[in-house]
Design a protein around this motif. Sequence first.
Motif, PDB file in Angstrom:
ATOM      1  N   ASN A   1      12.475  -7.880   9.418  1.00 62.52           N
ATOM      2  CA  ASN A   1      13.275  -7.501  10.599  1.00 62.52           C
ATOM      3  C   ASN A   1      13.361  -8.573  11.688  1.00 62.52           C
ATOM      4  O   ASN A   1      14.333  -8.600  12.432  1.00 62.52           O
ATOM      5  N   HIS A   2      12.311  -9.405  11.808  1.00 62.44           N
ATOM      6  CA  HIS A   2      12.292 -10.419  12.880  1.00 62.44           C
ATOM      7  C   HIS A   2      11.899 -11.781  12.303  1.00 62.44           C
ATOM      8  O   HIS A   2      10.900 -12.386  12.715  1.00 62.44           O
ATOM      9  N   THR A   3      12.681 -12.253  11.350  1.00 61.37           N
ATOM     10  CA  THR A   3      12.345 -13.499  10.627  1.00 61.37           C
ATOM     11  C   THR A   3      12.259 -14.690  11.572  1.00 61.37           C
ATOM     12  O   THR A   3      11.308 -15.476  11.513  1.00 61.37           O
ATOM     13  N   GLN A   4      13.233 -14.827  12.447  1.00 56.52           N
ATOM     14  CA  GLN A   4      13.269 -15.971  13.372  1.00 56.52           C
ATOM     15  C   GLN A   4      12.058 -15.940  14.306  1.00 56.52           C
ATOM     16  O   GLN A   4      11.456 -16.977  14.574  1.00 56.52           O
ATOM     17  N   HIS A   5      11.723 -14.766  14.783  1.00 54.39           N
ATOM     18  CA  HIS A   5      10.564 -14.576  15.673  1.00 54.39           C
ATOM     19  C   HIS A   5       9.270 -14.961  14.958  1.00 54.39           C
ATOM     20  O   HIS A   5       8.383 -15.572  15.557  1.00 54.39           O
ATOM     21  N   MET A   6       9.169 -14.623  13.674  1.00 55.34           N
ATOM     22  CA  MET A   6       7.964 -14.932  12.887  1.00 55.34           C
ATOM     23  C   MET A   6       7.836 -16.437  12.660  1.00 55.34           C
ATOM     24  O   MET A   6       6.737 -16.981  12.703  1.00 55.34           O
ATOM     25  N   PHE A   7       8.981 -17.102  12.420  1.00 61.34           N
ATOM     26  CA  PHE A   7       8.951 -18.562  12.262  1.00 61.34           C
ATOM     27  C   PHE A   7       8.547 -19.234  13.570  1.00 61.34           C
ATOM     28  O   PHE A   7       7.812 -20.224  13.572  1.00 61.34           O
ATOM     29  N   ALA A   8       9.033 -18.687  14.695  1.00 63.30           N
ATOM     30  CA  ALA A   8       8.700 -19.241  16.016  1.00 63.30           C
ATOM     31  C   ALA A   8       7.197 -19.139  16.299  1.00 63.30           C
ATOM     32  O   ALA A   8       6.625 -19.987  16.988  1.00 63.30           O
ATOM     33  N   HIS A   9       6.561 -18.096  15.745  1.00 60.57           N
ATOM     34  CA  HIS A   9       5.119 -17.902  15.943  1.00 60.57           C
ATOM     35  C   HIS A   9       4.277 -18.983  15.258  1.00 60.57           C
ATOM     36  O   HIS A   9       3.116 -19.196  15.616  1.00 60.57           O
ATOM     37  N   LEU A  10       4.838 -19.630  14.244  1.00 57.65           N
ATOM     38  CA  LEU A  10       4.089 -20.642  13.490  1.00 57.65           C
ATOM     39  C   LEU A  10       3.867 -21.924  14.291  1.00 57.65           C
ATOM     40  O   LEU A  10       2.974 -22.701  13.981  1.00 57.65           O
ATOM     41  N   VAL A  11       4.712 -22.137  15.312  1.00 56.56           N
ATOM     42  CA  VAL A  11       4.554 -23.334  16.167  1.00 56.56           C
ATOM     43  C   VAL A  11       4.347 -22.869  17.604  1.00 56.56           C
ATOM     44  O   VAL A  11       5.282 -22.360  18.231  1.00 56.56           O
TER      45      VAL A  11
ATOM     46  N   ASN B   1      -3.272 -16.877   9.889  1.00 59.83           N
ATOM     47  CA  ASN B   1      -2.589 -15.602   9.672  1.00 59.83           C
ATOM     48  C   ASN B   1      -3.013 -14.961   8.349  1.00 59.83           C
ATOM     49  O   ASN B   1      -3.191 -13.746   8.264  1.00 59.83           O
ATOM     50  N   MET B   2      -3.199 -15.807   7.332  1.00 63.40           N
ATOM     51  CA  MET B   2      -3.553 -15.310   5.996  1.00 63.40           C
ATOM     52  C   MET B   2      -4.967 -14.722   5.946  1.00 63.40           C
ATOM     53  O   MET B   2      -5.236 -13.801   5.182  1.00 63.40           O
ATOM     54  N   ILE B   3      -5.882 -15.294   6.753  1.00 64.80           N
ATOM     55  CA  ILE B   3      -7.283 -14.840   6.685  1.00 64.80           C
ATOM     56  C   ILE B   3      -7.584 -13.666   7.618  1.00 64.80           C
ATOM     57  O   ILE B   3      -8.715 -13.181   7.655  1.00 64.80           O
ATOM     58  N   ARG B   4      -6.573 -13.196   8.347  1.00 61.06           N
ATOM     59  CA  ARG B   4      -6.788 -12.097   9.301  1.00 61.06           C
ATOM     60  C   ARG B   4      -7.387 -10.834   8.672  1.00 61.06           C
ATOM     61  O   ARG B   4      -8.351 -10.291   9.205  1.00 61.06           O
ATOM     62  N   PRO B   5      -6.831 -10.318   7.558  1.00 56.76           N
ATOM     63  CA  PRO B   5      -7.440  -9.105   6.981  1.00 56.76           C
ATOM     64  C   PRO B   5      -8.870  -9.336   6.527  1.00 56.76           C
ATOM     65  O   PRO B   5      -9.722  -8.455   6.668  1.00 56.76           O
ATOM     66  N   GLY B   6      -9.153 -10.542   6.005  1.00 54.66           N
ATOM     67  CA  GLY B   6     -10.512 -10.885   5.567  1.00 54.66           C
ATOM     68  C   GLY B   6     -11.490 -10.899   6.723  1.00 54.66           C
ATOM     69  O   GLY B   6     -12.591 -10.348   6.621  1.00 54.66           O
ATOM     70  N   THR B   7     -11.076 -11.519   7.839  1.00 53.32           N
ATOM     71  CA  THR B   7     -11.972 -11.592   9.003  1.00 53.32           C
ATOM     72  C   THR B   7     -12.212 -10.213   9.602  1.00 53.32           C
ATOM     73  O   THR B   7     -13.326  -9.904  10.023  1.00 53.32           O
ATOM     74  N   LEU B   8     -11.164  -9.371   9.626  1.00 50.59           N
ATOM     75  CA  LEU B   8     -11.314  -7.999  10.126  1.00 50.59           C
ATOM     76  C   LEU B   8     -12.332  -7.229   9.285  1.00 50.59           C
ATOM     77  O   LEU B   8     -13.225  -6.572   9.814  1.00 50.59           O
TER      78      LEU B   8
END
Length: 225
Positions: free
Chosen positions: A121-131, A151-158
């Motif tokens: 739903n918010h692809t552009q917003h998600m790309f903007a979050h990477l930088v 971002n990938m390790i978030r569920p693991g750390t939780l």
Amino acid sequence: MMTNLFSVFDPSTSIFNLSLNWMSTFIGLLMIPSMYWLMPSRYHIMWNNIMLTLHKEFKTLLGPTGHNGSTFIFISLFSLILFNNFIGLFPYIFTSTSHLTLTLALALPLWLSFMLYGWINHTQHMFAHLVPQGTPSVLMPFMVCIETISNMIRPGTLAVRLAANMIAGHLLLTLLGNTGPSMAYYMVVLLVIGQIALLVLESAVAIIQSYVFSVLSTLYSSEVN
């Protein structure tokens, strides 16, 4: 030695080859139905106040873009983890939140649903979050890699944060309790005082960890809106 030490956290009660220790996860449900048919007691009034406070806080974290009713997901998550953390402090009751099986089962679907919703739903917003804002153009490729990994390790750390915090205190209580029979009487008194202090600390950790888990989940969901 290490196998024996951690084996105290293994589900061991079994009837007809069914591991009944995990049934402790549902003990919290026994406290809920009474709210609907008993007169409001102090417990119910206190619990309602906690729920309202959490609702206001999660609403603030989600911001104006958050969907109506989405705070109930995180309030339910907080309640589930809190009940399980507290119930695990009682003797002979299995602490289900000390196992990655449960904590990952809570963290992974939540994170995955946030990611899917955000990227669809918010692809552009998600790309903007990477930088992050204000990053020099030279560092941008590195920042994309770092942000993606974080971002990938978030569920693991939780999951690991909750399980490790639960298992650490219980392990310390178990180790101290096992030394009791071989100690002198005056040392046993000190041991009991130490155990009570640790139990109070573990009660605080039970509340804090359930709060941290639900707040971080709320923050992760607020990023994809």
